[in-house]
Design an enzyme around this catalytic site. Structure first.
Site, mmCIF file in Angstrom:
data_model
loop_
_atom_site.group_PDB
_atom_site.id
_atom_site.type_symbol
_atom_site.label_atom_id
_atom_site.label_comp_id
_atom_site.label_asym_id
_atom_site.label_seq_id
_atom_site.Cartn_x
_atom_site.Cartn_y
_atom_site.Cartn_z
ATOM 1 N N GLY A 75 -33.200 65.553 56.936
ATOM 2 C CA GLY A 75 -32.927 64.296 57.622
ATOM 3 C C GLY A 75 -33.038 64.442 59.129
ATOM 4 O O GLY A 75 -33.504 63.527 59.823
ATOM 5 N N ARG A 129 -32.466 58.509 51.337
ATOM 6 C CA ARG A 129 -31.531 58.358 52.474
ATOM 7 C C ARG A 129 -31.949 57.220 53.405
ATOM 8 O O ARG A 129 -33.138 56.954 53.591
ATOM 9 C CB ARG A 129 -31.424 59.685 53.229
ATOM 10 C CG ARG A 129 -30.873 60.785 52.326
ATOM 11 C CD ARG A 129 -30.712 62.091 53.042
ATOM 12 N NE ARG A 129 -29.693 62.006 54.082
ATOM 13 C CZ ARG A 129 -29.435 62.985 54.936
ATOM 14 N NH1 ARG A 129 -30.149 64.109 54.883
ATOM 15 N NH2 ARG A 129 -28.493 62.857 55.841
ATOM 16 N N GLN A 154 -27.994 62.065 64.959
ATOM 17 C CA GLN A 154 -29.429 61.931 64.673
ATOM 18 C C GLN A 154 -29.973 60.640 65.274
ATOM 19 O O GLN A 154 -31.061 60.631 65.852
ATOM 20 C CB GLN A 154 -29.663 61.971 63.168
ATOM 21 C CG GLN A 154 -29.354 63.341 62.582
ATOM 22 C CD GLN A 154 -29.559 63.400 61.090
ATOM 23 O OE1 GLN A 154 -29.808 62.385 60.432
ATOM 24 N NE2 GLN A 154 -29.458 64.596 60.538
ATOM 25 N N ASP A 179 -20.361 67.721 58.141
ATOM 26 C CA ASP A 179 -21.071 68.529 57.139
ATOM 27 C C ASP A 179 -20.137 69.469 56.377
ATOM 28 O O ASP A 179 -20.566 70.140 55.438
ATOM 29 C CB ASP A 179 -22.178 69.354 57.804
ATOM 30 C CG ASP A 179 -23.283 68.460 58.347
ATOM 31 O OD1 ASP A 179 -23.466 67.343 57.826
ATOM 32 O OD2 ASP A 179 -23.976 68.880 59.298
ATOM 33 N N ARG A 237 -21.815 62.970 48.852
ATOM 34 C CA ARG A 237 -20.959 64.158 48.806
ATOM 35 C C ARG A 237 -19.547 63.862 48.308
ATOM 36 O O ARG A 237 -18.814 64.803 47.981
ATOM 37 C CB ARG A 237 -20.931 64.841 50.177
ATOM 38 C CG ARG A 237 -22.243 65.548 50.459
ATOM 39 C CD ARG A 237 -22.290 66.236 51.807
ATOM 40 N NE ARG A 237 -23.499 67.055 51.899
ATOM 41 C CZ ARG A 237 -24.000 67.522 53.033
ATOM 42 N NH1 ARG A 237 -23.408 67.261 54.183
ATOM 43 N NH2 ARG A 237 -25.096 68.258 53.019
HETATM 44 C C1 S3P Z 1 -27.202 66.443 62.669
HETATM 45 C C2 S3P Z 1 -26.330 65.389 62.689
HETATM 46 C C3 S3P Z 1 -25.487 65.014 61.543
HETATM 47 C C4 S3P Z 1 -25.374 66.133 60.516
HETATM 48 C C5 S3P Z 1 -26.712 66.766 60.222
HETATM 49 C C6 S3P Z 1 -27.318 67.342 61.504
HETATM 50 C C7 S3P Z 1 -28.022 66.721 63.868
HETATM 51 O O1 S3P Z 1 -26.049 63.893 60.907
HETATM 52 O O2 S3P Z 1 -24.821 65.637 59.306
HETATM 53 O O3 S3P Z 1 -26.559 67.814 59.286
HETATM 54 O O4 S3P Z 1 -28.597 67.816 63.983
HETATM 55 O O5 S3P Z 1 -28.104 65.827 64.737
HETATM 56 P P1 S3P Z 1 -25.719 62.408 61.404
HETATM 57 O O6 S3P Z 1 -26.190 62.294 62.777
HETATM 58 O O7 S3P Z 1 -26.470 61.522 60.460
HETATM 59 O O8 S3P Z 1 -24.248 62.265 61.268
#
Ligand code: S3P
Length: 444
Positions: free
Chosen positions: A100, A128, A175, A325, A356
């Protein structure tokens, strides 16, 4: 993407964990190191890069868009960037596997370049939600055609110049924040993201390190992050600290298996990532920080963890962004605590690599643990430190953190736990089982 054949594993209790291991590079920081180095003009070197499948998907995508990325025999990754604005049209679809982070951040990057990219992924990633990035990136001018429900496969037709926006995050997501900032890198003017709830800040730290003009202001609305576009990034030598999310499995394993006493070396302790340490300490875990230091601009320490009697807590909902996470393995810790642990305010768990909440509820219940599922979390009644029953086959649902969490549960089970597929572990922690063997006296 075709997934490799499922790899089932029977996990049996192995006695105390002792000795020391180092955790591999941080996944979030590794993705960003490859992306930003690919956008700098000149040669960057990355030490300690996580060589998991998710990060390799990012490397492959950046190569497909023109960067030169090579791993030297000494393990250092050397990246020759194309410069901001210099990404090339890839010849084929970008295959994101299970990742993701690769998908959402690269969608941002592509959005402000005059190229068109198709993103595909495995069954987990294809389920997703991408609407959360499609919405702001569309406001910036990108033309995004997604599968029904805003899912992969999808196509991003970037635009140059894109339009700078000011965007308040409707969901706490590093993200989404990073996707907008990365789109802003090649957008004239100032692109601003307002996050009412702070999330991991690796993009902000590393973009600043690469020479981008980025400001962060704490206001009544939250953190206001602004990036000046048409940036020029200067190549860097980067050292990636160890991943606190990977360390969490050992923190819980040593806490629940009697007689354990371990040191987990090289753990990144960025304040936006260490909710799990706070939560475990609230439960009575015995975790000490040794040799605190700074690695690659991030706080790092070695963590000594000894077995401890854990007590149930109400997990503060405001810890959620800094341990998002780590809930699956926290649920395992709760299964060994005395009393009923309640975690709420973690609705985002529903849209991770698997749902989860439901996946862990089904797995723990199958192993004899009493759980109650809520829309935004779970209540778990623990064994008071005794072994849980185990003796069940559980599903990892293409989710690396479910697979590793249930391995940890198996270390404290009376009867073996069979995990239907441990192959997803390779996405974030390819040497997980080697470290498990080392800590349980079965390996090097
Ligand atoms: C991440 C942000 C998180 C996390 C993912 C890595 C990142 O997701 O769950 O494993 O590297 O920016 P979200 O931004 O969707 O919360």
């Amino acid at each position: 993407m075709t997934h490799p054949l499922p790899q089932p594993l029977d996990v049996v209790a192995r006695g105390p964990l002792t000795g020391s291991i180092a955790v591999p590079g941080d996944k979030s920081i590794s993705h960003r190191a490859l992306m930003f180095a690919s956008l700098a003009v000149g040669t960057s070197r990355i030490t300690g890069l996580l060589e998991g499948e998710d990060v390799l998907a990012t490397a492959a995508a950046m190569r497909a868009m023109g960067a030169t990325i090579e791993r030297q025999d000494d393990g250092i990754w050397v990246v020759d960037g194309v410069g901001v604005g210099g990404l090339l049209q890839p010849a084929t679809a970008l295959e994101m596997g299970n990742s993701g982070t690769s998908t959402r951040l690269l969608m941002g990057l592509v959005s402000s370049h005059p190229i068109t990219c198709t993103f595909t992924g495995d069954a987990s990633l294809s389920g997703r939600p991408m609407g959360r990035v499609i919405e702001p990136l569309s406001q910036m001018g990108a033309d995004i055609a997604a599968s029904p429900g805003g899912k992969l496969p999808l196509m991003v037709r970037g635009i140059c110049p894109a339009v700078p926006i000011t965007y308040t995050l409707p969901v706490a997501s590093a993200q989404v924040k990073s996707a907008i900032l990365l789109a802003g890198l090649n957008t004239p003017g100032i692109t601003t993201v307002i996050e009412p709830v702070a999330t991991r800040d690796h993009s902000e730290r590393m973009l600043t390190g690469f020479g981008a003009q980025l400001t962060v202001e704490e206001t009544d609305q939250g953190r206001v992050i602004s990036i000046t576009g048409e940036a020029e990034l200067t190549p860097q030598d980067i050292v990636v600290p160890g991943d606190p999310s990977s360390s969490a499995f050992w923190l819980v394993a040593a806490s629940i298996v009697p007689g354990s006493d371990i040191v987990v070396r090289n753990v990144g302790l960025n304040p936006t990532r260490i909710g799990i340490v706070t939560a475990l300490r609230m439960m009575g875990a015995d975790i000490t920080e040794l040799d605190p230091r700074t690695v690659g601009g991030e706080p790092v320490a070695d963590l000594r963890v000894r077995h401890a009697a854990l007590t149930a807590i109400e997990v503060p909902a405001d810890l959620a962004p800094s341990m998002i996470d780590e809930y699956p393995v926290l649920f395992v810790a709760a299964a060994f605590a005395s009393g009923t642990t309640v975690a709420r305010g973690a609705h985002e768990l529903r849209v991770k690599e698997s749902d989860r909440i439901t996946t862990m509820r089904i797995a723990l219940e199958a192993c004899g643990v009493a759980c109650e599922e809520f829309e935004d979390g779970m209540a778990i009644t623990g064994s008071g430190g005794a072994a849980i029953r185990g003796g069940a086959r559980v599903a990892s649902k293409l989710d690396h953190r479910i697979a590793m969490s249930m391995v940890v549960a198996g270390l404290g089970s009376a009867e073996p736990i069979t995990i239907d597929d441990i192959s997803p572990v390779a996405t974030s922690y390819p040497v997980f089982f080697r470290s498990l063997d080392a800590l349980t006296g079965k390996g090097e």
